[in-house]
Enzyme design. Sequence first.
Site: not given
Lengths: 477, 135
Positions: A202, A204, A233, A325, A374, A381, A400-401
């Site tokens: 996770h 920011l 995230h 996600h 991301p 990203s 998703h990533g």
Amino acid sequence: MLEGITRTGTFEWEVPIGYVPGMRVPGRFYLSEFLAKTLETGAVQQLANVATMPGIKNNSLAMPDIHWGYGFPIGGVAAFDLTEGVISPGGVGFDINCGVRLFTTPLMPQDVTGRRDIIDALYNTVPVGVGAKSSLKASAQALDGMMTKGARWAVEAGYGIEKDLARCEENGFMKSPDIKAVSSKARQRGIPQGGTLGSGNHFLELQIVREVYDKNAASAFGISENQVCCMIHCGSRGLGHQVCTDHIRLLEAATRKYQIRLPDRQLACAPVTSPEGKAYFGAMAASANYAWANRQLITHAARQVFQKTFGIAYEEMQLVYDVAHNVAKMEEHIISGRKDTVCVHRKGATRSFGPHSPDLPGELADTGQPVIIPGSMGTSSFILKGTEIAMDKTFGSTCHGAGRVMSRSQAKKRISGREIAVNLARQGIIVRAPNETAISDEAPEVYKPSAEVVNVVHEVGLSSLVARLEPVGVIKG
Amino acid sequence: MSFEEIPHTADIKIRARAPTLASLFSEILKALMQVMYGESRGKTLKKEISLTGEDTESLLLDFLSEILYISEVEAIVFADARIIIKNNALHAVLQGEPFDIRKHSGGTEVKGISYSGLLISSDANGYMAEIVFDV
């Protein structure tokens, strides 16, 4: 090359029925030859395991960020018939509605470059890491509000603007939560954590739009070159983790009751319409709503920092979009030429609805849904848009990533958190985290290159590139 | 008795060994706490829990999930446990200390304990388990 898998296109691979006993449909995944080199047998096995579940439609699918998880592979997508199909927490994961959102600011690169004070202010405002508590002091009623109305609860409580809601998947909340199916243990965990980021992957991030590939779409999304943006995230915190834990145990009993045979206990499931299946769906929807409220609260905190630091207006910071996600949803899709409502599970996969899909606000109807991918810490990203092809091939889903390629233990041995922070600082990226491990665990080297993963979904047409963003500041949980 | 982290791409996989099933559970508890809170361990608090499961695997999952819950809600970092297991019923006397952000912020949150990849076996040398923590 993995044994027993057939390549059916440049980026398309099929896992035939029979790869594991009991498969009802083939598995299908999307990968470049380069990414196929790091594909684990365990991930393919998990993709095949999903294909054994009752009522699965078309294919057990995986996106190019596929890797070895638990239950479903990460990057896994599967849709189940509402009459004969099942719902499973193993297809959603512990972090229900882990997701990502992006908001823009009117700031330019020179306003934020090298400004450690802004990263420090954000770090001191948003609670991050293990054991971090929210300053919100939510009441039991507030928790009910978060679980029932998600981001709408937060906006009504003053943590955002009405316009934010149209820019969230599901308008910021699923409409059929069942808060009675959320245990008191989950509630106890949820109350002190509203507005906290958590840990692990996770983050920011403060980012700059460095390249726009699709000017029309970017303009519809409200994105332009050199704009400073903020990406968040995170998910449903301890509340979602507890709901998953509780319901896996309840669904284990249901799996026996309905005589469903499964190759992995983590895939414990029940018919979608059974009391047990409905209870899980309702509790999962409540957790998903909590996660949307959580991201809205963090957005509010970050907006206040920008307001205070730069004297800009709250409304000048516009939400581009918020995507989930890790989630299961009832969605209408065209299957074998016929419209059908199915239960779509996305486990580490993003919804990628094409133009004129339901749930898109008017200004985005012609463009398609914004998709936010991301990158790993310190890397690019991407913003993409949803497509018709995704509707046809993957029940409107994309990656998703980046997807991990290296374990955390290997990462720690290879490079220290301090070295990574120094390297990133040389590239002009400021990193703050509660400890060094949080940095080394998520080093750029432990992930597949995000550009390669995004290139595959763009080439296959599961979503289409709109813009690339680069980080200038990272807060790791 | 020992535990080690073995490579797993997305999550944390632990292999633990112990002479008895009860000490195996306590070893995995220590591994879980190390992942979440780093090395520091105190034993100023005591807490008792009792659980039942359908089999050894579900008992271990329930035990660790209960630890995650108590540790988060009561803000306790556990150091050790004296455990008795009989017929899929467990009684544990847990020892630990209050969570202190300055001392215990060296780890990462564990979101859940997974059945995928869970293995418990025994031979003449004792017990062995492999288990995946979702982080």
